[in-house]
Design an enzyme around this catalytic site. Structure first.
Site, PDB file in Angstrom:
ATOM      1  CE  LYS A  22      -2.071   1.527   4.227  1.00 57.15           C
ATOM      2  NZ  LYS A  22      -1.440   2.975   4.134  1.00 57.15           N
ATOM      3  CG  ASN A  23       2.312   2.559   3.390  1.00 57.61           C
ATOM      4  OD1 ASN A  23       1.204   2.895   3.160  1.00 57.61           O
ATOM      5  ND2 ASN A  23       2.912   2.603   4.788  1.00 57.61           N
ATOM      6  NE  ARG A  92       0.611  12.738   6.928  1.00 53.05           N
ATOM      7  CZ  ARG A  92       0.949  13.936   7.393  1.00 53.05           C
ATOM      8  NH1 ARG A  92       0.192  14.651   8.107  1.00 53.05           N
ATOM      9  NH2 ARG A  92       2.098  14.139   7.517  1.00 53.05           N
ATOM     10  CB  CYS A 116      -4.381   6.695  10.967  1.00 55.73           C
ATOM     11  SG  CYS A 116      -4.500   5.151  10.418  1.00 55.73           S
ATOM     12  NE  ARG A 121       0.309  10.653  10.290  1.00 55.70           N
ATOM     13  CZ  ARG A 121       0.043   9.544   9.454  1.00 55.70           C
ATOM     14  NH1 ARG A 121      -1.232   8.976   9.723  1.00 55.70           N
ATOM     15  NH2 ARG A 121       1.000   8.869   8.786  1.00 55.70           N
ATOM     16  N   PRO A 122       2.216  17.193  11.333  1.00 51.51           N
ATOM     17  CG  PRO A 122       3.809  18.097  12.500  1.00 51.51           C
ATOM     18  CD  PRO A 122       3.408  16.735  12.430  1.00 51.51           C
ATOM     19  CG  MET A 123       0.970  18.805   6.200  1.00 52.71           C
ATOM     20  SD  MET A 123       1.225  17.351   5.510  1.00 52.71           S
ATOM     21  CE  MET A 123       1.873  17.802   3.760  1.00 52.71           C
ATOM     22  CG  ASP A 124       7.109  20.804  10.133  1.00 52.08           C
ATOM     23  OD1 ASP A 124       6.571  19.702  10.124  1.00 52.08           O
ATOM     24  OD2 ASP A 124       8.286  20.895  10.873  1.00 52.08           O
ATOM     25  CG  LEU A 125       9.717  17.806   8.377  1.00 46.36           C
ATOM     26  CD1 LEU A 125      10.087  16.388   8.705  1.00 46.36           C
ATOM     27  CD2 LEU A 125      11.194  18.978   8.623  1.00 46.36           C
ATOM     28  CG  ASP A 304       2.886   1.780   9.516  1.00 47.00           C
ATOM     29  OD1 ASP A 304       2.542   2.520  10.219  1.00 47.00           O
ATOM     30  OD2 ASP A 304       3.151   1.952   8.297  1.00 47.00           O
ATOM     31  NE  ARG A 396      -7.089   4.274   5.973  1.00 49.43           N
ATOM     32  CZ  ARG A 396      -6.162   4.908   6.755  1.00 49.43           C
ATOM     33  NH1 ARG A 396      -6.411   5.042   7.910  1.00 49.43           N
ATOM     34  NH2 ARG A 396      -4.929   5.405   6.136  1.00 49.43           N
TER      35      ARG A 396
HETATM   36  C1  UD1 Z   1       4.150   6.995   6.217  1.00 46.17           C
HETATM   37  C2  UD1 Z   1       3.397   5.845   6.129  1.00 46.17           C
HETATM   38  C3  UD1 Z   1       2.830   5.293   7.432  1.00 46.17           C
HETATM   39  C4  UD1 Z   1       3.930   5.355   8.447  1.00 46.17           C
HETATM   40  C5  UD1 Z   1       4.904   6.258   8.617  1.00 46.17           C
HETATM   41  C6  UD1 Z   1       6.061   6.333   9.460  1.00 46.17           C
HETATM   42  C7  UD1 Z   1       2.667   6.052   3.950  1.00 46.17           C
HETATM   43  C8  UD1 Z   1       1.334   6.148   3.224  1.00 46.17           C
HETATM   44  N1  UD1 Z   1       2.418   6.120   5.003  1.00 46.17           N
HETATM   45  O1  UD1 Z   1       3.451   8.210   6.744  1.00 46.17           O
HETATM   46  O2  UD1 Z   1       2.256   4.122   7.267  1.00 46.17           O
HETATM   47  O3  UD1 Z   1       3.358   5.088   9.778  1.00 46.17           O
HETATM   48  O4  UD1 Z   1       5.430   6.655   7.084  1.00 46.17           O
HETATM   49  O5  UD1 Z   1       6.861   5.084   8.873  1.00 46.17           O
HETATM   50  O6  UD1 Z   1       3.741   5.614   3.631  1.00 46.17           O
HETATM   51  N2  UD1 Z   1       6.513  14.951  10.430  1.00 46.17           N
HETATM   52  C9  UD1 Z   1       6.609  16.199  11.055  1.00 46.17           C
HETATM   53  N3  UD1 Z   1       6.508  17.073   9.846  1.00 46.17           N
HETATM   54  C10 UD1 Z   1       6.352  16.938   8.613  1.00 46.17           C
HETATM   55  C11 UD1 Z   1       6.221  15.322   8.332  1.00 46.17           C
HETATM   56  C12 UD1 Z   1       6.337  14.473   9.180  1.00 46.17           C
HETATM   57  O7  UD1 Z   1       6.763  16.410  12.001  1.00 46.17           O
HETATM   58  O8  UD1 Z   1       6.385  17.547   7.737  1.00 46.17           O
HETATM   59  C13 UD1 Z   1       6.395  13.854  11.765  1.00 46.17           C
HETATM   60  C14 UD1 Z   1       5.187  13.238  11.801  1.00 46.17           C
HETATM   61  O9  UD1 Z   1       4.343  14.070  12.654  1.00 46.17           O
HETATM   62  C15 UD1 Z   1       5.600  11.955  12.687  1.00 46.17           C
HETATM   63  C16 UD1 Z   1       6.908  11.725  12.038  1.00 46.17           C
HETATM   64  O10 UD1 Z   1       7.332  12.764  11.437  1.00 46.17           O
HETATM   65  O11 UD1 Z   1       5.674  11.956  13.848  1.00 46.17           O
HETATM   66  C17 UD1 Z   1       6.699  10.409  10.659  1.00 46.17           C
HETATM   67  O12 UD1 Z   1       5.845  10.777   9.898  1.00 46.17           O
HETATM   68  P1  UD1 Z   1       6.340  10.477   8.427  1.00 46.17           P
HETATM   69  O13 UD1 Z   1       7.534   9.845   8.240  1.00 46.17           O
HETATM   70  O14 UD1 Z   1       6.058  11.695   7.549  1.00 46.17           O
HETATM   71  O15 UD1 Z   1       4.829   9.730   7.999  1.00 46.17           O
HETATM   72  P2  UD1 Z   1       4.053   9.659   6.811  1.00 46.17           P
HETATM   73  O16 UD1 Z   1       4.679   9.913   5.460  1.00 46.17           O
HETATM   74  O17 UD1 Z   1       2.744  10.473   7.192  1.00 46.17           O
END
Ligand code: UD1
Length: 418
Positions: A22-23, A92, A116, A121-125, A304, A396
């Site tokens: 899926k991922n 997401r 989920c 789960r912010p988007m700053d990065l 996961d 899902r």
């Molecule tokens: C992906 C996976 C999800 C898995 C996760 C961690 C997919 C579709 N989903 O989610 O199943 O649980 O990786 O292995 O591939 N973060 C920030 N700022 C950002 C982005 C992330 O602080 O801009 C933080 C998140 O809040 C979280 C951590 O980084 O605490 C990991 O998130 P991230 O690796 O981005 O996970 P996803 O890509 O959302």
């Protein structure tokens, strides 16, 4: 609404085949927005998340057709770079359209994504990286809007190896002017799969799977034919279920190399693991033993798989400690496991699990995808009947979970809730 009804106590035995990841499918479906011609993606699982992602890219101006396990995708010459809010909030991973839209259409406006409920789960990065490549980004009223006159390659350092940010930035950089070096990138196998897919379309990307990914921008990406990797989390879930029931299961069509941390923990807990080229046989030899575990970015233990292992620890002999270092709110399964008789204490990111000799069946609710998987495993080992509500979360990410478990000897039925 539907529920799963499980009568526990049966050993799982037999062979199960792992579906496509899926991922890996979700970012690759997004990357298809970058193509000028038709892409055929093979081994695409039939999952709710995949259907939602298909609807997302369709809404942007892409023709998507299903043919068995294949997905045929043809983007229009001009994309519509705005995602409807109701689609974005269902998934997401829909945020993964940002990088390709900016690269191809030089503009996007998208609502903040859903997914989920496991943390903020912010988007700053994602946003900082796009800005470093020359995008102007504004965030207001729940929307992220970005525009650029043309992205340019640059050096980007990620504060944390975020999977989604790494994927978005790789896709944005694929059509940028010049070279992008992405430092402290995520190293998950799905990142390597995305690199391989983009390169099959004509991109020039190296280093995925290591700390730094080098993306040399190209002018155009063409259509291609590509088979995605097997789902390591699905494989891990079947392995955990087999170990919990002291079963004997061959998990085939997987890549054992993607599961080293999970296999190490299963062995530590006392399961017998036999690794083959593209299959893993697991044999439960007796009661599992307690262990300690901390979730980390790949190649560390995957977040996961944390809920599923909490179930194993709940029935293991001795006291286990789990530390969840990726998400701040990912222990929702603990309260439900307690209803089945588990002894679990949570303090922030730490869970202390005193193994009990047996769980007993009850009514529980899945709060998210992997928490649901943890409850299914708990139901398989509990004495008596367990009903799991909220199973749309399971749909899902697991294709036909109950029929595949039934093939392994489980007593599990899907029923409409009264
Ligand atoms: C992906 C996976 C999800 C898995 C996760 C961690 C997919 C579709 N989903 O989610 O199943 O649980 O990786 O292995 O591939 N973060 C920030 N700022 C950002 C982005 C992330 O602080 O801009 C933080 C998140 O809040 C979280 C951590 O980084 O605490 C990991 O998130 P991230 O690796 O981005 O996970 P996803 O890509 O959302």
């Amino acid at each position: 609404m539907e529920e799963l009804v499980i009568t526990g106590g049966r050993r799982l035995e037999g062979t199960v085949t792992v579906q496509g990841a899926k991922n890996a499918a979700l970012p690759i479906m997004s990357a298809m927005l970058l193509a000028t011609g038709e892409c055929r993606l093979r081994r695409v699982p039939h999952l709710q998340d995949v259907s939602v992602m298909a609807a997302v890219i369709r809404s942007l101006g892409v023709r998507v057709e299903r043919s068995g396990q294949d997905l045929l995708v043809t983007p229009e010459a001009r994309l519509t770079p705005e995602v409807p809010a109701e689609l974005m909030r269902q998934l997401r991973a829909s945020n993964l359209v940002m990088g390709p839209l900016l690269g191809r259409a030089r503009y996007f406006r998208v609502p903040y994504p859903g997914g989920c409920a496991i943390g903020s789960r912010p988007m700053d990065l994602h946003i900082k990286g796009l800005m470093a490549m020359g995008a102007e980004v504004t965030e207001k009223q729940g929307y992220i809007e970005a525009r650029t006159t043309g992205l340019r390659g640059t050096n980007i350092y990620l504060d944390f190896p975020s999977v989604g940010a790494t994927e978005n930035l790789m896709m944005a950089a694929a059509l940028a002017d010049g070279v992008t070096n992405l430092h402290n990138a995520a190293r998950e196998p799905e990142i390597v799969d995305l690199q391989n897919f983009l390169n099959a379309m004509g991109a020039r990307i190296h280093g995925a799977g290591r700390d730094t990914i080098r993306i040399e921008g190209v002018k155009e990406l063409r259509g291609c034919n590509y088979k995605i990797i097997p789902d390591r989390i699905e494989a891990g879930t079947f392995l955990a279920a087999a170990a919990a029931t002291r079963g004997d299961v061959l998990v085939q069509d997987c890549q054992p190399g993607h599961l080293l941390a999970v296999l190490a923990k299963l062995r530590e807990m006392g399961a017998r693991v036999i690794i083959k080229k593209d299959a893993i046989r697991i044999q439960g030899t007796g009661r599992l033993q307690a262990t300690d575990c901390k979730t980390l970015p790949y190649p560390g233990f995957p977040t996961d798989m944390q809920p599923q292992f909490m179930t194993l620890m709940a029935v293991a002999e001795g006291t286990s400690v789990m530390v969840e270092s990726i998400f701040e709110n990912r222990y929702k399964q603990a309260a439900e496991l307690r209803r089945l008789g588990a002894d679990i204490r949570i303090e922030g990111r730490v869970a202390v699990i005193n193994g009990v000799p047996a769980l007993s069946g009850s009514v529980v609710e899945a709060s998210d995808l992997r928490a649901g998987a943890a409850l299914v495993i708990a139901g398989l080992v509990a004495e008596g009947q367990t009903s799991i509500e909220g199973i749309h979360h399971l749909d899902r990410g697991y294709e036909q979970l109950e029929s595949r478990l039934r093939n392994l000897g489980a007593d599990i039925q899907r029923r409409s809730e009264k």
